[in-house]
Structure formats: C-alpha cells, structure tokens
Motif scaffolding. Sequence first.
Motif, PDB file in Angstrom:
ATOM      1  N   GLY A 157     -16.771  12.781   2.877  1.00  0.00           N
ATOM      2  CA  GLY A 157     -17.016  12.959   4.302  1.00  0.00           C
ATOM      3  C   GLY A 157     -15.993  12.223   5.144  1.00  0.00           C
ATOM      4  N   ILE A 158     -15.697  10.970   4.763  1.00  0.00           N
ATOM      5  CA  ILE A 158     -14.711  10.185   5.506  1.00  0.00           C
ATOM      6  C   ILE A 158     -13.333  10.817   5.413  1.00  0.00           C
ATOM      7  CG2 ILE A 158     -13.527   7.950   5.626  1.00  0.00           C
ATOM      8  CD1 ILE A 158     -16.124   6.684   4.519  1.00  0.00           C
ATOM      9  N   PHE A 159     -12.912  11.140   4.201  1.00  0.00           N
ATOM     10  CA  PHE A 159     -11.542  11.629   3.998  1.00  0.00           C
ATOM     11  C   PHE A 159     -11.346  13.056   4.492  1.00  0.00           C
ATOM     12  CE2 PHE A 159     -11.322   7.799   1.668  1.00  0.00           C
ATOM     13  CZ  PHE A 159      -9.976   7.456   1.616  1.00  0.00           C
ATOM     14  N   TYR A 160     -12.428  13.776   4.709  1.00  0.00           N
ATOM     15  CA  TYR A 160     -12.331  15.105   5.314  1.00  0.00           C
ATOM     16  C   TYR A 160     -11.635  15.027   6.675  1.00  0.00           C
ATOM     17  CZ  TYR A 160     -13.918  19.252   7.879  1.00  0.00           C
ATOM     18  OH  TYR A 160     -13.957  20.390   8.668  1.00  0.00           O
ATOM     19  N   HIS A 161     -11.883  13.953   7.405  1.00  0.00           N
ATOM     20  CA  HIS A 161     -11.332  13.811   8.756  1.00  0.00           C
ATOM     21  C   HIS A 161      -9.918  13.206   8.743  1.00  0.00           C
ATOM     22  CE1 HIS A 161     -15.144  14.937  10.515  1.00  0.00           C
ATOM     23  NE2 HIS A 161     -15.750  14.080   9.704  1.00  0.00           N
ATOM     24  N   TYR A 162      -9.417  12.861   7.556  1.00  0.00           N
ATOM     25  CA  TYR A 162      -8.075  12.275   7.454  1.00  0.00           C
ATOM     26  C   TYR A 162      -7.194  13.060   6.480  1.00  0.00           C
ATOM     27  CZ  TYR A 162      -9.775   8.322  10.144  1.00  0.00           C
ATOM     28  OH  TYR A 162     -10.286   7.537  11.155  1.00  0.00           O
ATOM     29  N   ARG A 163      -7.515  14.332   6.299  1.00  0.00           N
ATOM     30  CA  ARG A 163      -6.716  15.142   5.391  1.00  0.00           C
ATOM     31  C   ARG A 163      -5.331  15.382   5.970  1.00  0.00           C
ATOM     32  NH1 ARG A 163     -10.516  20.242   4.143  1.00  0.00           N
ATOM     33  NH2 ARG A 163     -10.533  20.206   6.406  1.00  0.00           N
TER      34      ARG A 163
ATOM     35  N   MET B  63       0.842  -1.187   0.000  1.00  0.00           N
ATOM     36  CA  MET B  63       0.000   0.000   0.000  1.00  0.00           C
ATOM     37  C   MET B  63       0.886   1.249   0.000  1.00  0.00           C
ATOM     38  SD  MET B  63      -2.921  -1.375  -0.179  1.00  0.00           S
ATOM     39  CE  MET B  63      -3.837   0.167  -0.182  1.00  0.00           C
ATOM     40  N   GLN B  64       0.505   2.233  -0.787  1.00  0.00           N
ATOM     41  CA  GLN B  64       1.244   3.482  -0.869  1.00  0.00           C
ATOM     42  C   GLN B  64       0.347   4.617  -0.381  1.00  0.00           C
ATOM     43  OE1 GLN B  64       4.566   3.874  -1.990  1.00  0.00           O
ATOM     44  NE2 GLN B  64       4.290   5.927  -1.145  1.00  0.00           N
ATOM     45  N   GLU B  65       0.761   5.297   0.686  1.00  0.00           N
ATOM     46  CA  GLU B  65      -0.032   6.394   1.212  1.00  0.00           C
ATOM     47  C   GLU B  65      -0.090   7.563   0.237  1.00  0.00           C
ATOM     48  OE1 GLU B  65       0.059   7.205   5.616  1.00  0.00           O
ATOM     49  OE2 GLU B  65       1.958   6.138   5.408  1.00  0.00           O
ATOM     50  N   SER B  66      -1.260   8.184   0.149  1.00  0.00           N
ATOM     51  CA  SER B  66      -1.475   9.338  -0.727  1.00  0.00           C
ATOM     52  C   SER B  66      -2.732  10.051  -0.252  1.00  0.00           C
ATOM     53  CB  SER B  66      -1.647   8.874  -2.177  1.00  0.00           C
ATOM     54  OG  SER B  66      -2.872   8.138  -2.321  1.00  0.00           O
ATOM     55  N   ASN B  67      -3.171  11.055  -1.010  1.00  0.00           N
ATOM     56  CA  ASN B  67      -4.417  11.748  -0.668  1.00  0.00           C
ATOM     57  C   ASN B  67      -5.611  10.802  -0.721  1.00  0.00           C
ATOM     58  OD1 ASN B  67      -3.185  14.225  -0.267  1.00  0.00           O
ATOM     59  ND2 ASN B  67      -3.453  14.872  -2.394  1.00  0.00           N
ATOM     60  N   ASN B  68      -5.486   9.732  -1.518  1.00  0.00           N
ATOM     61  CA  ASN B  68      -6.585   8.777  -1.674  1.00  0.00           C
ATOM     62  C   ASN B  68      -6.390   7.502  -0.869  1.00  0.00           C
ATOM     63  OD1 ASN B  68      -7.949  10.445  -3.499  1.00  0.00           O
ATOM     64  ND2 ASN B  68      -6.794   9.629  -5.231  1.00  0.00           N
ATOM     65  N   CYS B  69      -5.300   7.438  -0.118  1.00  0.00           N
ATOM     66  CA  CYS B  69      -5.002   6.237   0.666  1.00  0.00           C
ATOM     67  C   CYS B  69      -4.380   6.663   1.990  1.00  0.00           C
ATOM     68  CB  CYS B  69      -4.054   5.325  -0.102  1.00  0.00           C
ATOM     69  SG  CYS B  69      -3.672   3.774   0.750  1.00  0.00           S
ATOM     70  N   LYS B  70      -5.126   6.498   3.070  1.00  0.00           N
ATOM     71  CA  LYS B  70      -4.692   6.962   4.382  1.00  0.00           C
ATOM     72  C   LYS B  70      -4.448   5.787   5.325  1.00  0.00           C
ATOM     73  CE  LYS B  70      -5.105  11.327   3.312  1.00  0.00           C
ATOM     74  NZ  LYS B  70      -3.925  12.216   3.238  1.00  0.00           N
TER      75      LYS B  70
END
Length: 230
Positions: A224-230, A137-144
């Motif tokens: 909504g989900i990714f708003y809290h993991y920006r 897995m590679q972390e990015s704006n779409n992968c937290k």
Amino acid sequence: MYTMKIIKSTLKMLLRTVLGIIAFLGIFLFSAFLLSVWAVQKEPGTPGDVAIYILTNGDHTDVVMPVKNAVFDWSKEMSYSNTLGRDTTGRYVAVGWGDKGFYLNTPTWSQLKFSTAFKAAFALSTSAIHATFYPAMQESNNCKKIMISHAQYKRLVAFIDNSFKRDSTGKVINIKTNANYGKNDAFYDAQRRYNLFYTCNTWANNALKACGQKACVWTPFDRGIFYHYR
C-alpha cells in the motif's frame, strides 16, 4: 436421535464460525485495498532539506534517516555500541516498528509459530523497534528517496522518538538478544501493541503522515505504501 441433534447443532456452529471468519477476512482485505489506494496527499510548497527513505524487504517497511544532521543525532539514542559490529561509519539508520515475537523469535517465515502469529494478530504481545545502520542508501523499487523540509523532519523525529519505551531515566531500552539480523542492527522496547489493524506498515505509513508526505489513508501492508511511490 439426541446424538444426531448434537452433531447437527455442532456442524451448524462450525459452519457459521467458518463463514464468519471468511466474511471478516474478505471485509478486512477489501478495506485494506480500498484504503491503501486512497491517498493522503503530500503537503505542498515545502523545501527539500533532508533526504529520508522508505525501505521494504517485501513485507515490512522501514523508515530510513540520516544518523546525524542539524536537527537530530540518532546515535545518542541508538548507540552504535548496541550493535554487534560497533561500526561507527553508518551514515543512515533504518527504523522499523513491529511485534517483538516476530522480531526476536521468527528469523524466517518457515519458523513462524502459530502462537506467535496469534499473539501478534490480537495484540497479546509487546512491540519492539528494530534499528539498522547503513553506510549508504541505494534507490531501487524497494528503496524510495523522499525529500522533506527541516520542519517536517522534526515532526518525523518526534513521531519515531515517541515510539520508544523508556526506562526511569528517560533512556531508550536496548533489548539484549542473539536474534540480531547482522552486525549493524539492534532492538529496542517500543510503545503500543501490534495487531491486525496496526501493523509494522501501519506504523511506517503513520510516520509518513506525521511528516506531511504522501501516504495511504490506512494500510496493514507495505504494498500500500509503495503503491504511491512507484
């Protein structure tokens, strides 16, 4: 004169219907925004034993977990042999829940049929789980990446495991289809029905709640989900 009354009555009914739909959509979107930014806080003081991820394609959220660790072995539930590639080197499995019609009959948004969307919106179809194996897995704006404890991971496993529909022997039901997205994914029958208020992202958000992680009070959207993991 009688014909004109019928026409006026019909137009009034159409206008009320259109205004009702607009009002409903307005309330729905406002509620989605408000309850998405309103957070359920992460459980405090827990160790980071297991790395999980949330992954989005821009519309749909998957929960990504290690295929095998001391807590659970997902390959015993979702066998590599159910994929086209049968590649056993995948170390992570991304799991998403959604409407079966969307998953199997709508490879791109341009191919979305009104009947598929209508059935999904109003819980008239069945659901499925989509599982994809990844070597890394590679972390990015779409992968937290999210670190959780073993106890929290057990709760996440239970939530996802309970989302599967099972046969009479208790095994998950692999859906035989040519609609695979690649060589390392497979589909399974799932519990519940997709609808406007319980979407694929609502399911993923509930998975985060189940394991004590920061989440929305409610959201139908991945934003909504990714708003809290920006």
